[in-house]
Structures are given as structure tokens and as C-alpha cells.
Design an enzyme around this catalytic site. Structure first.
Site, PDB file in Angstrom:
ATOM      1  N   TYR A 202       0.634  -1.388   0.493  1.00 30.99           N
ATOM      2  CA  TYR A 202      -0.422  -0.094   0.505  1.00 30.99           C
ATOM      3  C   TYR A 202       1.037   1.567   0.174  1.00 30.99           C
ATOM      4  O   TYR A 202       1.844   1.371   0.914  1.00 30.99           O
ATOM      5  CB  TYR A 202      -1.039  -0.112   1.106  1.00 30.99           C
ATOM      6  CG  TYR A 202      -2.205   1.119   1.302  1.00 30.99           C
ATOM      7  CD1 TYR A 202      -3.207   1.522   0.367  1.00 30.99           C
ATOM      8  CD2 TYR A 202      -1.613   2.397   2.069  1.00 30.99           C
ATOM      9  CE1 TYR A 202      -3.198   1.992   0.660  1.00 30.99           C
ATOM     10  CE2 TYR A 202      -2.870   3.469   2.533  1.00 30.99           C
ATOM     11  CZ  TYR A 202      -3.800   3.112   1.498  1.00 30.99           C
ATOM     12  OH  TYR A 202      -4.624   4.065   1.704  1.00 30.99           O
ATOM     13  N   HIS A 208      -2.928  10.616  -7.992  1.00 34.50           N
ATOM     14  CA  HIS A 208      -2.359   9.350  -8.968  1.00 34.50           C
ATOM     15  C   HIS A 208      -2.345  10.772 -10.671  1.00 34.50           C
ATOM     16  O   HIS A 208      -3.311  11.203 -10.633  1.00 34.50           O
ATOM     17  CB  HIS A 208      -4.535   9.146  -9.482  1.00 34.50           C
ATOM     18  CG  HIS A 208      -4.883   9.293 -10.299  1.00 34.50           C
ATOM     19  ND1 HIS A 208      -6.098   7.681 -10.124  1.00 34.50           N
ATOM     20  CD2 HIS A 208      -4.785   8.990 -10.970  1.00 34.50           C
ATOM     21  CE1 HIS A 208      -6.393   7.499 -11.517  1.00 34.50           C
ATOM     22  NE2 HIS A 208      -5.668   7.809 -12.045  1.00 34.50           N
ATOM     23  N   ARG A 293     -10.649   3.543 -23.266  1.00 31.77           N
ATOM     24  CA  ARG A 293     -11.728   4.460 -23.603  1.00 31.77           C
ATOM     25  C   ARG A 293     -11.506   5.927 -23.160  1.00 31.77           C
ATOM     26  O   ARG A 293     -10.110   6.253 -23.431  1.00 31.77           O
ATOM     27  CB  ARG A 293     -12.474   4.149 -22.798  1.00 31.77           C
ATOM     28  CG  ARG A 293     -12.856   4.655 -21.427  1.00 31.77           C
ATOM     29  CD  ARG A 293     -13.374   4.934 -20.216  1.00 31.77           C
ATOM     30  NE  ARG A 293     -13.277   5.726 -18.912  1.00 31.77           N
ATOM     31  CZ  ARG A 293     -12.308   5.078 -18.159  1.00 31.77           C
ATOM     32  NH1 ARG A 293     -12.953   3.376 -17.669  1.00 31.77           N
ATOM     33  NH2 ARG A 293     -12.601   5.699 -17.007  1.00 31.77           N
TER      34      ARG A 293
HETATM   35  C1  MV4 Z   1      -3.426   2.095  -4.338  1.00 28.48           C
HETATM   36  C2  MV4 Z   1      -3.587   2.942  -3.357  1.00 28.48           C
HETATM   37  C3  MV4 Z   1      -2.468   2.495  -2.511  1.00 28.48           C
HETATM   38  N1  MV4 Z   1      -1.086   1.582  -2.662  1.00 28.48           N
HETATM   39  N2  MV4 Z   1      -2.948   0.995  -4.977  1.00 28.48           N
HETATM   40  C4  MV4 Z   1      -8.119   3.723  -5.761  1.00 28.48           C
HETATM   41  C5  MV4 Z   1      -8.695   2.711  -6.943  1.00 28.48           C
HETATM   42  C6  MV4 Z   1      -8.317   2.074  -8.010  1.00 28.48           C
HETATM   43  N3  MV4 Z   1      -7.529   2.064  -9.112  1.00 28.48           N
HETATM   44  C7  MV4 Z   1      -7.158   2.061  -6.742  1.00 28.48           C
HETATM   45  N4  MV4 Z   1      -6.545   2.785  -5.802  1.00 28.48           N
HETATM   46  C8  MV4 Z   1      -5.775   2.613  -5.106  1.00 28.48           C
HETATM   47  N5  MV4 Z   1      -4.389   1.680  -5.165  1.00 28.48           N
HETATM   48  C9  MV4 Z   1      -1.452   0.406  -4.346  1.00 28.48           C
HETATM   49  N6  MV4 Z   1      -0.527   0.075  -4.121  1.00 28.48           N
HETATM   50  C10 MV4 Z   1      -4.110   3.770  -3.192  1.00 28.48           C
HETATM   51  C11 MV4 Z   1      -4.985   4.015  -3.821  1.00 28.48           C
HETATM   52  C12 MV4 Z   1      -6.426   4.429  -3.733  1.00 28.48           C
HETATM   53  C13 MV4 Z   1      -6.729   6.126  -5.070  1.00 28.48           C
HETATM   54  C14 MV4 Z   1      -5.974   5.923  -6.358  1.00 28.48           C
HETATM   55  C15 MV4 Z   1      -6.087   6.676  -6.854  1.00 28.48           C
HETATM   56  C16 MV4 Z   1      -6.698   7.567  -6.548  1.00 28.48           C
HETATM   57  C17 MV4 Z   1      -7.402   8.032  -5.333  1.00 28.48           C
HETATM   58  C18 MV4 Z   1      -7.172   7.151  -4.655  1.00 28.48           C
HETATM   59  C19 MV4 Z   1      -8.231   6.959  -3.531  1.00 28.48           C
HETATM   60  C20 MV4 Z   1      -8.057   6.254  -2.409  1.00 28.48           C
HETATM   61  C21 MV4 Z   1      -7.310   5.042  -2.993  1.00 28.48           C
END
Ligand code: MV4
Length: 448
Positions: A202, A208, A293
Site C-alpha cells: 500500500y 494519481h 477508452r
Molecule cells: C492503491 C493505493 C495505494 N497503494 N494501490 C484506488 C482506485 C484503484 N484504481 C486503485 N486505488 C488505489 N490503489 C496501492 N498499492 C491507493 C489507491 C487509492 C486511490 C488511487 C487513485 C485515486 C484515488 C485513490 C483514493 C484512495 C485509494
């Protein structure tokens, strides 16, 4: 060449597609549900066909009805927009079987990227940086525990058929892993009919960042800049901007190269988006998913690069080679998109459908509104609550924020609650103005 496009969508994106088609002299067919009879895309398309009752399952997701509509109107292509059937590999395959061009990547690429564990395996094998974790699916809890011990806690368990936040569970330690693993499996089985999950480390409060790519049918792939989409609430993006201000130029170029590598690894064609998590602490980025997309936030990239993505998407679908190379891409200034939703930010963003009694749009230099709404329009309760996208372009981020605030002040929507006032607060907040906020920012911001 494409003569006539059937638009298998509604709302803002249907209108966006019609506009691009008109500019290329392509005829358009709008399909619509009984709830969308009085909509702007239906009025503006050359032809329209009702495909069923209001619920999407009986209209915009009704594959038989859509294919029939394409056949009776003699359409030679279908544009799926975003949502609905846009990432349905079976639909793309059926279009091909019926001799109808699906405007998007081929079914194999959609299917490959739709399975997140497989996609990640392919990316890792291709040399795209991935988040440390399992190599593919974790079949047992024991598997998951071994992976978690290797990469270190906290870990996240993700549904392979998921994406966009569905079927995700966090585990702080070994004790939490058991329930996280079982819950993620159950949720995934229930939501997608596939309980496969994978495990990864994590990353705390990452950004993002996603890279827009476009690929033609001759193997040319070009990266069209990145978008910072960290401002999200419950995995719904609310604001996107380009460029991402925390990326240094070297990391940015590496991210573009990784995105191009990702697209080439699956012989991708059409527009696509490679999502990365970026850690400001370590300056590392990792592949997360690829969206096969055109996305809601594509205008941010259009403003900064000056490239009409929807138009180029039609061009590559009709078999033309890309008219530019990577070295031709110049980004200029800064762009921000605010998604205006018919939701009440005072009531936990609950949907607020109904009649728009006042609709006055902002304008002026650097201000673009992509919307299918008008005064007197009744927002149906059946679909997504996004009613407009306010897209701002200016030479610098600071000027972009000021212009956005000016435009928000001019935007009047009455009769329903909207997220307009929420953006004023966000754009004036310290974390947003610094620009260093991660995906955790908004949930904290909304608490107080
Ligand atoms: C994660 C992360 C932290 N570490 N993976 C959220 C949506 C999905 N596409 C994957 N996500 C996340 N994956 C790891 N290894 C945190 C998130 C995440 C997040 C990612 C992008 C935008 C907003 C988010 C909000 C909460 C968690």
C-alpha cells in the site's frame, strides 16, 4: 473511411462525439432511452433511434438493441464514449462480427487490460514499473500472506476484475489480512462474478497521475502529456489538471516512456490512459491500470496540447496514421477541469435530479464548458449525475486557478443543487494551491 457513426451513449459525451463527427463530415445517429427523448444530442444528431426504457440495462447497455439500431440506420461504426459499453470486450467483438467498426481498441486489448492482475503481469514482464506485490492472482490466504511478508505491511487486496476502487481492502498487519482477503474475494465474486484478487504494497497518500496515449494501426504510439487526478471522493474524480506540478522533467519523461511501453505491450490502438501511482516522498511511480477508452477528463489534455483527441480517435479508427510524432507534442500552459454534478455537496453529495430553471454559462478566453444542459432541461434520475465540465486554460497554474474562480462566479445553475459552490472552496484551499496534495486530501478536507 467512416461515413456514419452511431453514438452508443448519452449526455455530454454523446454531444462531444457528434461535434467531432460533424467537423469531419461524418453522419451521426443518436440512440436514446425513453428518458432522453428531449436531449440535445438527440436533437443535434442527423438521425435518432429510441432503444428502450429509461434503465440503462434496457437501453444504453442493451447490446441487441444497439446493434439493431446500427443495422437499420446503415451505420458503419459505433462510438461507445465512456462508461456503459466502452470497456465491454464482448460488445467490441460483436461489433467486429457484424462488420461495424468499434471506435476504440480491439477486444483483445480491452479484455487484457480489464483483468487487472493479468494486465499487471504483462506490464511487469514488459519492464513497466509496477507496485511490489503478487505476480498475478493470489489463490489462497497463505499465498497472500507470503506476498505481504515479502513486500511489507500495509498491503492492499484488489479484485482482479475490479478497478476504480471496487473490491479493494486494506490490511495493516497479518491479523487484518485474513478478513481483508476474504472480504475482497467475497465482494469481487458478488460484484463481478469473479473472486480473483491480487495483493500489493500500500502506497501512502500517493498522487494519481495518468498519461494520455494515442496509437494508430501502424504501431505509432504517442504520449500526450499527463493529468493529475488526485482530487477524488470515493473513487469519483472531481477535478483534474495538467500538467502535474510535482513531477520533475526527468520523471515525467520516464512516465511517458513507460506509458508508451505499456501500450505497445498489448498492441494497443486508439486513445487510452495509463494510470500511475506516484509517491512524492520517493519520486517513484508505478503502473496501476490502463483505461481502454476516451475519458471524461480528456479536454484537459486537449487544452494543453492543442490536439483534438476525439477527432484523432476517429482518424485512427478509420485507419489513418497519426499526423504527429512524439517530438511534435508541445504542452502549453495549465488546464483544470471541474466536473459539475447534479449533487448536493451540503448533503454528502447526494444526487439532485430535476428541472434546471436557470442555466447561464461562463465564457471568455480560456473558458470551455462541455455540457448537454440548457435552461428548462430536466435531469433524469437514472444516470450519472455529471451535467457539465468546466475546463479552464491559462498560461500558468496560478492564472488558471484565478480564471477558474472567475468562471465559477459566472456559472449560474438553479432549480437543482450542484457541486459548483464546492469547487470555490477547493480552489481556495491551501493544499490545493500548493498542489502537493495526494489522493487522501479531499476526504480530510471534507471532514471539517
Ligand atoms: C492503491 C493505493 C495505494 N497503494 N494501490 C484506488 C482506485 C484503484 N484504481 C486503485 N486505488 C488505489 N490503489 C496501492 N498499492 C491507493 C489507491 C487509492 C486511490 C488511487 C487513485 C485515486 C484515488 C485513490 C483514493 C484512495 C485509494
Amino acid at each position: 473511411m467512416i461515413r456514419k457513426v452511431l453514438i452508443a451513449n448519452r449526455g455530454e459525451v454523446a454531444l462531444r462525439i457528434i461535434r467531432a463527427c460533424k467537423e469531419q463530415g461524418i453522419r451521426t445517429v443518436a440512440v436514446y432511452s425513453e428518458a432522453d427523448e428531449d436531449s440535445v444530442p438527440v436533437k443535434f444528431a442527423d438521425e435518432h433511434v429510441c432503444i428502450g426504457p429509461a434503465p440503462a440495462s434496457q437501453s444504453y447497455l442493451n447490446i441487441q438493441q444497439i446493434i439493431s439500431a446500427a443495422e437499420i440506420t446503415d451505420s458503419d461504426a459505433i462510438h461507445p464514449g465512456y462508461g456503459f459499453l466502452a470497456e465491454n470486450a464482448g460488445f467490441a467483438e460483436l461489433c467486429a462480427k457484424c462488420n461495424i467498426k468499434f471506435i476504440g481498441p480491439d477486444a483483445n486489448a480491452i479484455r487484457h487490460m480489464g483483468d487487472k492482475a493479468t494486465a499487471k503481469q504483462t506490464m511487469r514482464a514488459a519492464g513497466v514499473p509496477c507496485i511490489p506485490g503478487s505476480d498475478g492472482v493470489c489463490e489462497t490466504l497463505a499465498d497472500a500472506a507470503t506476498v505481504a511478508d515479502e513486500c511489507g505491511y500495509p498491503v492492499i487486496v484488489k479484485a482482479s476484475a475490479g478497478g476504480g476502487g471496487k473490491g479493494m481492502r486494506l490490511a495493516q498487519d497479518r491479523a487484518e489480512l485474513e478478513s481483508a482477503y476474504n472480504m475482497a474475494r467475497m465482494e469481487a465474486q458478488k460484484a463481478f462474478g469473479d473472486g480473483s484478487v491480487y495483493v500489493e504494497k500500500y502506497v501512502l497518500n500517493p498522487k494519481h497521475v495518468e498519461v494520455q496515449i494515442i496509437a494508430d494501426q501502424f504501431g505509432n504510439v504517442v504520449a500526450l502529456g499527463e493529468r493529475d487526478c488526485s482530487l477524488q471522493r470515493r473513487h469519483q474524480k472531481l477535478l483534474e489538471e495538467s500538467p502535474c506540478v510535482v513531477l520533475d522533467e526527468e520523471t515525467r519523461q520516464k512516465m511517458y516512456a513507460a506509458a508508451i511501453k505499456a501500450a505497445k505491450a498489448v498492441n494497443y490502438t486508439s486513445v487510452g490512459t495509463v494510470e500511475f501511482l506516484y509517491s512524492s516522498q520517493t519520486k517513484e511511480f508505478y503502473f496501476m491500470e490502463m483505461n481502454t477508452r476516451i475519458q471524461v477528463e480528456h479536454p484537459v489534455t486537449e487544452e494543453v496540447t492543442g490536439i483534438d483527441l476525439m477527432s484523432e480517435m476517429l482518424h485512427v479508427a478509420s485507419g489513418l496514421a497519426l499526423p504527429f510524432r512524439q517530438e511534435d507534442i508541445k504542452q502549453s500552459g495549465h488546464a483544470i477541469e471541474c466536473r459539475i454534478n447534479a449533487e448536493d455537496p451540503e448533503r454528502g453529495f447526494c444526487p439532485s435530479p430535476g428541472k434546471i430553471t436557470t442555466y447561464y454559462m461562463p465564457g471568455g478566453i480560456g473558458v470551455r464548458v462541455d455540457s448537454h444542459c440548457y435552461q428548462g432541461y430536466v435531469i433524469p434520475p437514472y444516470y450519472d449525475s455529471m451535467i457539465a465540465k468546466l475546463i479552464i486554460h491559462a498560461p500558468t497554474r496560478k492564472e488558471c486557478v484565478r480564471r477558474a474562480l472567475r468562471a465559477l462566479d459566472e456559472f449560474y445553475i438553479e432549480g437543482i443543487a450542484t457541486t459548483l459552490p464546492f469547487y470555490r472552496n477547493v480552489l481556495m484551499s491551501k493544499p490545493f494551491l500548493r498542489g502537493t496534495f495526494g489522493t487522501g486530501f479531499l476526504e480530510e478536507f471534507l471532514v471539517d
